[in-house]
Design a protein around this motif. Structure first.
Motif, PDB file in Angstrom:
ATOM      1  N   VAL A   1       3.268  -1.050   4.194  1.00  0.00           N
ATOM      2  CA  VAL A   1       2.759   0.218   3.792  1.00  0.00           C
ATOM      3  C   VAL A   1       4.216   1.262   3.637  1.00  0.00           C
ATOM      4  O   VAL A   1       5.017   1.139   4.337  1.00  0.00           O
ATOM      5  N   THR A   2       3.902   1.825   2.301  1.00  0.00           N
ATOM      6  CA  THR A   2       4.852   2.909   2.073  1.00  0.00           C
ATOM      7  C   THR A   2       4.322   4.026   2.144  1.00  0.00           C
ATOM      8  O   THR A   2       3.539   4.414   1.963  1.00  0.00           O
ATOM      9  N   HIS A   3       5.060   5.242   3.026  1.00  0.00           N
ATOM     10  CA  HIS A   3       4.455   6.391   3.068  1.00  0.00           C
ATOM     11  C   HIS A   3       5.320   7.330   2.158  1.00  0.00           C
ATOM     12  O   HIS A   3       6.555   7.771   2.258  1.00  0.00           O
TER      13      HIS A   3
ATOM     14  N   PRO B   1       5.143  11.739   1.354  1.00  0.00           N
ATOM     15  CA  PRO B   1       4.529  12.665   1.938  1.00  0.00           C
ATOM     16  C   PRO B   1       3.973  13.733   1.244  1.00  0.00           C
ATOM     17  O   PRO B   1       3.375  14.776   1.631  1.00  0.00           O
ATOM     18  N   ASN B   2       4.393  13.781  -0.248  1.00  0.00           N
ATOM     19  CA  ASN B   2       4.050  14.457  -1.145  1.00  0.00           C
ATOM     20  C   ASN B   2       3.703  13.839  -2.667  1.00  0.00           C
ATOM     21  O   ASN B   2       3.839  12.577  -2.596  1.00  0.00           O
ATOM     22  N   GLY B   3       3.077  14.797  -3.165  1.00  0.00           N
ATOM     23  CA  GLY B   3       2.634  14.127  -4.615  1.00  0.00           C
ATOM     24  C   GLY B   3       3.854  13.854  -5.456  1.00  0.00           C
ATOM     25  O   GLY B   3       3.628  12.670  -6.273  1.00  0.00           O
ATOM     26  N   ARG B   4       4.931  14.410  -5.654  1.00  0.00           N
ATOM     27  CA  ARG B   4       5.918  14.099  -6.592  1.00  0.00           C
ATOM     28  C   ARG B   4       6.582  12.806  -6.039  1.00  0.00           C
ATOM     29  O   ARG B   4       6.546  11.803  -7.148  1.00  0.00           O
ATOM     30  N   ASP B   5       6.749  12.361  -4.719  1.00  0.00           N
ATOM     31  CA  ASP B   5       7.148  11.122  -4.503  1.00  0.00           C
ATOM     32  C   ASP B   5       6.426  10.099  -4.420  1.00  0.00           C
ATOM     33  O   ASP B   5       6.616   8.952  -5.165  1.00  0.00           O
ATOM     34  N   ALA B   6       5.108  10.382  -4.702  1.00  0.00           N
ATOM     35  CA  ALA B   6       3.695   9.542  -4.756  1.00  0.00           C
ATOM     36  C   ALA B   6       3.936   8.966  -6.256  1.00  0.00           C
ATOM     37  O   ALA B   6       3.812   7.769  -6.652  1.00  0.00           O
ATOM     38  N   VAL B   7       3.990  10.068  -7.335  1.00  0.00           N
ATOM     39  CA  VAL B   7       3.887   9.615  -8.714  1.00  0.00           C
ATOM     40  C   VAL B   7       5.232   8.771  -9.214  1.00  0.00           C
ATOM     41  O   VAL B   7       5.077   8.038  -9.771  1.00  0.00           O
ATOM     42  N   VAL B   8       6.413   8.865  -8.554  1.00  0.00           N
ATOM     43  CA  VAL B   8       7.356   8.046  -8.672  1.00  0.00           C
ATOM     44  C   VAL B   8       7.300   6.902  -8.210  1.00  0.00           C
ATOM     45  O   VAL B   8       7.495   5.643  -9.071  1.00  0.00           O
ATOM     46  N   HIS B   9       6.749   6.527  -7.125  1.00  0.00           N
ATOM     47  CA  HIS B   9       6.452   5.160  -6.730  1.00  0.00           C
ATOM     48  C   HIS B   9       5.257   4.381  -7.567  1.00  0.00           C
ATOM     49  O   HIS B   9       5.480   3.271  -7.709  1.00  0.00           O
ATOM     50  N   ILE B  10       4.444   5.114  -8.005  1.00  0.00           N
ATOM     51  CA  ILE B  10       3.387   4.526  -8.609  1.00  0.00           C
ATOM     52  C   ILE B  10       3.952   4.083 -10.064  1.00  0.00           C
ATOM     53  O   ILE B  10       3.572   3.176 -10.504  1.00  0.00           O
ATOM     54  N   ALA B  11       4.679   5.261 -10.659  1.00  0.00           N
ATOM     55  CA  ALA B  11       5.105   4.811 -11.907  1.00  0.00           C
ATOM     56  C   ALA B  11       6.314   3.750 -11.965  1.00  0.00           C
ATOM     57  O   ALA B  11       6.356   2.891 -12.949  1.00  0.00           O
TER      58      ALA B  11
ATOM     59  N   ILE C   1       0.868  -1.138   0.070  1.00  0.00           N
ATOM     60  CA  ILE C   1       0.126  -0.106   0.181  1.00  0.00           C
ATOM     61  C   ILE C   1       0.924   1.309   0.069  1.00  0.00           C
ATOM     62  O   ILE C   1       1.671   1.435   0.859  1.00  0.00           O
ATOM     63  N   LEU C   2       0.587   2.226  -0.833  1.00  0.00           N
ATOM     64  CA  LEU C   2       1.206   3.539  -0.872  1.00  0.00           C
ATOM     65  C   LEU C   2       0.150   4.240  -0.169  1.00  0.00           C
ATOM     66  O   LEU C   2      -0.899   4.734  -0.787  1.00  0.00           O
ATOM     67  N   LEU C   3       0.963   5.095   1.028  1.00  0.00           N
ATOM     68  CA  LEU C   3      -0.241   5.991   1.558  1.00  0.00           C
ATOM     69  C   LEU C   3       0.628   7.374   1.335  1.00  0.00           C
ATOM     70  O   LEU C   3       1.767   7.626   1.570  1.00  0.00           O
ATOM     71  N   VAL C   4      -0.272   8.022   0.693  1.00  0.00           N
ATOM     72  CA  VAL C   4       0.091   9.257   0.330  1.00  0.00           C
ATOM     73  C   VAL C   4      -0.685  10.454   1.316  1.00  0.00           C
ATOM     74  O   VAL C   4      -1.918  10.930   0.969  1.00  0.00           O
TER      75      VAL C   4
END
Length: 250
Positions: free
Chosen positions: A39-41, A43-53, A15-18
């Motif tokens: 769970v991977t946390h 804290p911001n949108g930039r990091d989230a997009v990197v994890h998802i990609a 789970i990626l928690l943004v």
């Protein structure tokens, strides 16, 4: 804080928690970890997009309010590279915000404040939907067999194994939830399915009386599979009853 027994049988557990609120992030991380998730946390949108990609999540819990970009932008960018299920969190309670979130590609929506148990139930529901529908499990009430991996209705092709749909050979832009809805409808072509029946077939949790999210998703599906979404021929609304997938062979 509420606790729950580990769910090691969860069909997907990364789970990626943004979430930019550290206290809420810590609480949810602990709670979901106890439920059997990794769970991977972010804290911001930039990091989230990197994890998802990078394909590092089986599901995303996404806060709408982030310090560097709007959660809707994160969802839009995520949908450009992945069909990972997205559960959106927000303090905004207006129905229009919920609809916009769904239209941007979120699979479900949970307004703050919320009970951790409800978040867990919704998270498990969007994960179950993908696994159960993707495996082609049949309707236990004796409906048509859902064992076929590939369905063709004229120019529309639906491949459950690849989790994709094509119209005239061109991939349809659908979220994971929207594809699952389309697949359930197609496997029950010619039958009218109510919203409750759709939720049951998708193995989802009961929706709130207000929640017309299926209607929003249906409009997006029509935009992808119909020649004229305003005059649909494949996905028909039966007033007062639900939706019907017509066996169009064009």
């Amino acid at each position: 804080m509420m606790t729950t027994s580990p769910d090691l049988s969860s069909p997907a557990n990364r789970i990626l928690l943004v979430e930019d609120d550290p206290r809420l992030a810590d609480m949810l991380t602990e709670y979901l970890t106890q439920a059997g998730f990794r769970v991977t946390h972010a804290p911001n949108g930039r990091d989230a997009v990197v994890h998802i990609a990078a394909g590092q999540a089986d599901a995303v819990i996404l806060d709408l309010m982030l310090p560097d970009m709007d959660g809707l932008d994160v969802c839009r960018q995520a949908r450009a590279v992945s069909d990972v299920p997205v559960l959106m969190l927000t303090a905004r309670g207006d129905a229009i915000d919920r609809i916009v979130g769904l239209e941007m590609g979120a699979d479900d929506y949970l307004p703050k404040p919320f009970e951790p148990r409800e978040l867990l139930a919704r998270l498990r529901a969007i994960l179950r939907r993908r696994v159960d529908v993707g495996m082609g499990r049949a309707d236990q009430r004796g409906g048509p067999s859902a064992s076929d991996d590939f369905l063709r209705f004229g120019r529309l092709e639906i491949d459950s194994a690849a989790h994709s749909a094509k119209l005239d050979g061109v991939p349809c832009e659908l979220t994971a939830y929207q594809f699952d809805l389309l697949l359930v409808l197609a496997r029950h072509a010619g039958r009218v399915l109510s919203r409750d029946s759709l939720m049951e077939l998708l193995k989802g949790e009961p929706i709130e009386a207000f929640d017309r999210s299926i209607d929003v998703h249906m409009s997006r599906i029509r935009a992808a599979v119909e020649d004229d979404p305003k005059k649909p021929r494949r996905i028909i609304t039966v007033r007062g009853a639900g939706y019907l997938f017509a066996k169009v062979q064009d």
